[in-house]
Each structure stands twice: as C-alpha cells, then as structure tokens.
Design a protein around this motif. Structure first.
Motif: not given
Length: 427
Positions: A109-113, A137-141, A146-150, A156-162
């Motif tokens: 989980i990426f979280m902002p400072h 949060v935008d920077e963490s997102l 990037r980490h997922a692509a790499e 796991i998107h917080p809301f944009n998923s059926t």
C-alpha cells in the motif's frame, strides 16, 4: 436505462442485482452485518423515522473492505501469486490490507507522507507492506500504478471497478433487510463506488417488491465533483478545490463506472458545508454515541442542514422513513479534537472573543464577573499588552469559553456590551 442492463458501448461496465447478491455470498462470514440504529433525536427534527446504518462499526472501520474483498476474491490463482498494490490515505488502505490478509495475498500500500499515524499503524497491523511516497494521495496513486506496471502486481482501484461496486452494493441489501419500510437513503460520495452499488441494490430490489426508494448522494461543498459532472453528463474534475475535513470523500473526479450508474439511478446529489459536517459529527457523538469520521457523517449533515427541504421534499412529498449511512469511523484523534472544537463553535457552544481594554487593576476581574453572571464557563485567557492595533496603556484580552448555544452566546456578548465593552467574536 435500468441498472440490471447497464452498459457502455465498447466497455462492459455492467453491475447487476445478481452481481451484488453474488458479492454478498462471497462476503458471508468475512464482514460484519452492521447494525441499524434508530435515532429518535433526528426523527423529531425531521418529523420522520430516521435510522443510522452504522458502517463505522464495520471491520477495518469502514465499508471499503466489502469492495476490496470481492475484487480480490475473484482474482485468478496466477494474479494472486503476483500480489496486489493500492494507494490510499486511510479507509481503502485498511480495507485492502484486511482483505489481503484474509485471502493470503501479499499487499503493498502506497500512502502519502504525513498520513495520520493511526491509519498507518492499522494498515501495517493488517499485514500489508506500507510505502510512504509523495505528499498527496494523487502522488501515491501514480507511484502505485507505476509499481503495478513494473512488477505485474494487481492494482486494486478504490471505486472504479465493477467488482468493487458490487461489493459496496451489498450494504443496500442489508439496509432493505433491516428496514423494509425505508423510502429515502442518504450517503456520502467520493469516487462513487458505495453510492453506485447501493443504488443498484436498493432500486432493483425495491422495484422487485413493488416499491420505490429515493436515493440522495451527499458531497462536501469544498470537494464536490459530482454536481458539475452530472450537469455536463461527463467526468468533470474539480478545479480549485478547497480543503475539507471530509477527506475520505475528497476525490478529484468521479469514477467512470460509478458515474454511469449514479447518473441513471440516483435521484439527487446535494452538498453540505464544513460547519454542517462538524455539527453532525458532534451530534452523532453526543446523541447516538457514535464515533464517525467527517466523510461518514455527511448524510446526517444533509438532514440537519435542511437539504431535503431544499429539494422540495416537504408536506406530502416528505420522507417518512429515512436511512443515513455512516460510512466510516476511522478518524485521527488529533483531527477529532479540531473537528469537535470547530463543531462546538459552529453550534455556538464554544465562544472566543477579543476585547481591547485599559491596562489598569480590576478590568479583568470585571469582565470575569460579567461572564460569570451569564453562567458561561471560561476555559482560557490570553493577555497581550503588545500589538499594532493597541494604544499606549491598552491591552488585548482573548477569552475562550464554553456556552450553551447561540442564545446563550448572545447573552454573554450583550452583557459585556451593556457594561461598555466591545467584544469581537473570533472564528
């Protein structure tokens, strides 16, 4: 268009009632079927029956675990082996971390400072690896994606998923099971996953029973992306957003999947002020004994701020049986302290005044007596003999006190003015 046939050309954005029922089966034994609390105080205020769906008592402290678990439970064995990644400053992080622990999936989980320490600790306690990155949060997102692509980890998107929308929608089925007579439901909107899923469940199940339910979404007016998006029938990002205490629903742009459902099924979307949110949080603490985060209190704020009346829901159109969803209870104690102070001030139960007076013996004693005569309780005094707005021989006194409401605060001010003082109320 109906929710059981919702699609967008070229992309399957469908969420159907049967999807939500299937999600409920997956969640059986995983989540808590949170209680429905009858609020007599709100009922008297609204001249209706009012219930509070206490999702603040859910595992991990919010509704987010519903959607996160359903999304992750439907991953293939190969996807599970790659692990999952998410970004959040709070509720989504804890929901993903708890779901991953239950399913035996590695989670990062990426979280902002600067994230609230209780939320950081809770996410780690659920077993997730937490990486602090960026100041928002935008920077963490962006880093999580990037980490997922790499690495191939599943994002796991917080809301944009059926799957997430279907999981969140299970709360709608619970509401109808617990209160079959409900005619109006209010809940907050961030990206829209909760409202969209609940709308499918409530509208479709109510129609099956031969009834109708009005659904009202609520946003903080300082972070409201849905009203302009609905007006434009397009995803419109917030421009020049202000800070809001309801950070849990401060989302810059609606999700495509929730938006398509919400524009079709949700009856109204309203916004509430910061003061209304703070007052609602205080009300829930005092009258319902509920610890609720600001984002989770916006439905109650809408009721208390008269939003139903603004929508014309009065007289014969007035709701008779209302449910407000308390979507989460993960509030940082330091924020709670500030919100409580803000809420008390908004309700005129916390008064702070500044008075200029001559620096001579007995002045402060006189002011103290005038305040005591009104039965207000002084909690702090700041004496300052230096300032550009002070004349020679004058001092500035700032007094903080507890009062019993707007009428009592006015009595304190009137009592001081009658004796020749000129108190300035400090917000």
């Amino acid at each position: 268009m109906t929710a059981d046939a919702l699609t967008v050309p070229g992309q399957d954005l469908s969420v159907r009632l049967e999807d939500i029922r299937s999600a409920a089966e997956l969640l059986d034994g995983v989540i808590v079927k949170t209680p429905m609390d009858h609020s007599r105080a709100l009922g008297r205020m609204m001249d209706a029956t009012v219930h509070l769906k206490a999702e603040n008592l859910q595992r991990a402290g919010s509704f987010k675990v519903r959607g996160a678990y359903v999304r992750m439970a439907r991953l293939s064995p190969e996807e599970r082996a790659r692990g999952v990644v998410a970004a959040s400053a709070g509720n989504h992080a804890q929901g993903v971390a708890l779901a991953a622990k239950k399913l035996g999936i590695r989670a990062m989980i990426f979280m902002p400072h600067g994230v609230a320490l209780p939320k950081l600790a809770a996410t780690r306690d659920h077993g997730a690896e937490v990486v602090l990155h960026g100041s928002s949060v935008d920077e963490s997102l962006a880093e999580a994606q990037r980490h997922a692509a790499e690495t191939g980890a599943v994002f796991i998107h917080p809301f944009n998923s059926t799957d997430v929308v279907a999981g969140q929608g299970t709360i709608g089925l619970e509401i109808l099971d617990q209160n079959p007579e409900v005619d109006t439901v209010l809940m907050g909107i961030g990206g829209g996953g909760l409202l969209a899923g609940a709308a499918v469940a409530l509208k479709q199940e109510a129609a099956r029973r031969g009834r109708e339910i009005r659904i009202i979404g609520v946003q903080a007016e300082n972070a409201a992306a849905y009203p302009p998006s609905l007006a434009a029938d397009a995803l419109v990002p917030i421009k020049g957003a202000k800070r809001t205490i309801a950070d849990g629903i401060a989302v810059g742009k609606p999700g495509e999947i929730p938006f398509e459902i919400i524009k079709d099924l949700v009856d109204d979307v309203v916004t509430v002020s910061e003061n209304a949110i703070a007052r609602a949080l205080i009300f829930l603490l005092e009258r319902s004994k509920m610890v609720v985060e600001p984002a989770g209190a916006v439905g109650v704020a809408a009721l208390m701020e008269g939003k139903l009346e603004e929508l014309g829901l009065t007289g014969d159109q007035a709701p008779k049986d209302i449910v407000a969803v308390l979507s989460g209870g993960n509030i940082d104690p330091m924020l709670m302290m500030r919100v409580i102070q803000h809420g008390l001030a908004a309700a005129s139960r916390f008064l702070r005044i500044k008075i200029m007076l001559q620096d001579r013996p007995g002045e402060l004693s006189t002011i103290s007596r005038l305040i005591a005569d009104t039965d207000a309780n002084v909690t702090g005094v700041d004496h300052n003999p230096i300032g550009s707005d002070l004349s020679m021989g004058d001092v500035s006194i700032t007094i903080t006190m507890e009062t019993k409401g707007e009428e009592h605060s006015q009595q304190v001010l009137d009592n001081l003015r009658c004796d020749g003082y000129d108190p300035l109320v400090i917000s």
